[in-house]
Design an enzyme around this catalytic site. Structure first.
Site, mmCIF file in Angstrom:
data_model
loop_
_atom_site.group_PDB
_atom_site.id
_atom_site.type_symbol
_atom_site.label_atom_id
_atom_site.label_comp_id
_atom_site.label_asym_id
_atom_site.label_seq_id
_atom_site.Cartn_x
_atom_site.Cartn_y
_atom_site.Cartn_z
ATOM 1 N N ARG A 44 0.897 -1.734 0.051
ATOM 2 C CA ARG A 44 0.448 0.047 0.102
ATOM 3 C C ARG A 44 0.954 1.581 0.219
ATOM 4 O O ARG A 44 0.629 2.643 0.111
ATOM 5 C CB ARG A 44 -1.440 -0.088 1.096
ATOM 6 C CG ARG A 44 -2.077 -0.955 1.043
ATOM 7 C CD ARG A 44 -3.559 -1.094 1.927
ATOM 8 N NE ARG A 44 -4.135 -2.436 1.145
ATOM 9 C CZ ARG A 44 -4.213 -2.715 2.677
ATOM 10 N NH1 ARG A 44 -3.506 -3.613 3.384
ATOM 11 N NH2 ARG A 44 -5.424 -3.998 1.689
ATOM 12 N N GLU A 82 3.573 -10.831 12.679
ATOM 13 C CA GLU A 82 2.867 -11.947 13.580
ATOM 14 C C GLU A 82 2.983 -14.335 14.090
ATOM 15 O O GLU A 82 2.757 -14.527 14.867
ATOM 16 C CB GLU A 82 0.913 -11.513 13.466
ATOM 17 C CG GLU A 82 1.010 -10.253 13.679
ATOM 18 C CD GLU A 82 0.766 -9.561 11.746
ATOM 19 O OE1 GLU A 82 0.209 -10.039 11.269
ATOM 20 O OE2 GLU A 82 2.099 -9.237 12.020
#
Length: 183
Positions: A70, A107
């Protein structure tokens, strides 16, 4: 500030995405609305020209680094308006030629970012742009790449900051985020 509230209102919340317990704040509605998109870009340019550039040793931004993926949507526009170069940071194996690399933790494991080895010259002033900072791992890896090539990161800039994760504390330069979320 009215523009910050306006931009916040454009975001769409998606509960339990990409996994249960996470509320994903979607920036794409901003990009679909030309007025909202221009408001976003103008806000970022104003911040950079009024707050970041005055602190730059050479009083300009030489390079805007956009993070995969992005950051690629915002970075080239910001760079163009600043008269700066745009440099993408991509996931390993996506860029041609000699590349510098830096690994970071996510994560669910680790990943590696790369930047073309000749993309930043020693001493250049750099800002890093992405849509979101969470844990700060990907932004930290980008900062390591900039440092390896001799650049100076002046600031990390995001649309959204998940403040409860304290990702900015891992970075080697100040963080600016338009919208802060504590959940």
């Amino acid at each position: 500030m009215a523009d910050v509230q306006y931009l916040r209102e454009q975001l769409t919340a998606h509960p339990d995405f990409p996994k249960k317990g996470i509320v994903f704040l979607d920036i794409f509605p901003i990009l679909r609305d030309p007025v909202a998109f221009e408001t976003l870009i103008t806000h970022l340019i104003h911040h950079i020209t009024s707050q970041t550039i005055p602190k730059s040793p050479n009083k300009k931004i030489d390079v805007v680094v956009g993070l995969d993926a992005r950051g690629f949507l915002l970075g080239p526009i910001i760079a163009l308006r600043l008269g700066a170069a745009f440099v993408p940071v991509r996931k390993k194996g996506k860029l041609p030629g000699e590349c510098a690399s830096a690994s970071y933790e996510k994560e669910y494991g680790s990943d590696t970012f790369e930047m073309q080895a000749d993309a930043i010259k020693p001493g250049q002033s750099v800002v890093v742009i992405d849509d979101l900072i969470a844990t700060g791992g990907s932004a930290k890896a980008a900062g390591e790449l900039i440092s390896k090539l001799g650049g100076k990161t002046l600031e990390y800039i995001f649309i959204i900051e998940l403040t409860f994760l304290q990702g900015g504390s891992k970075l080697d330069a100040p963080v600016y985020s338009i919208i802060q979320s504590d959940d």
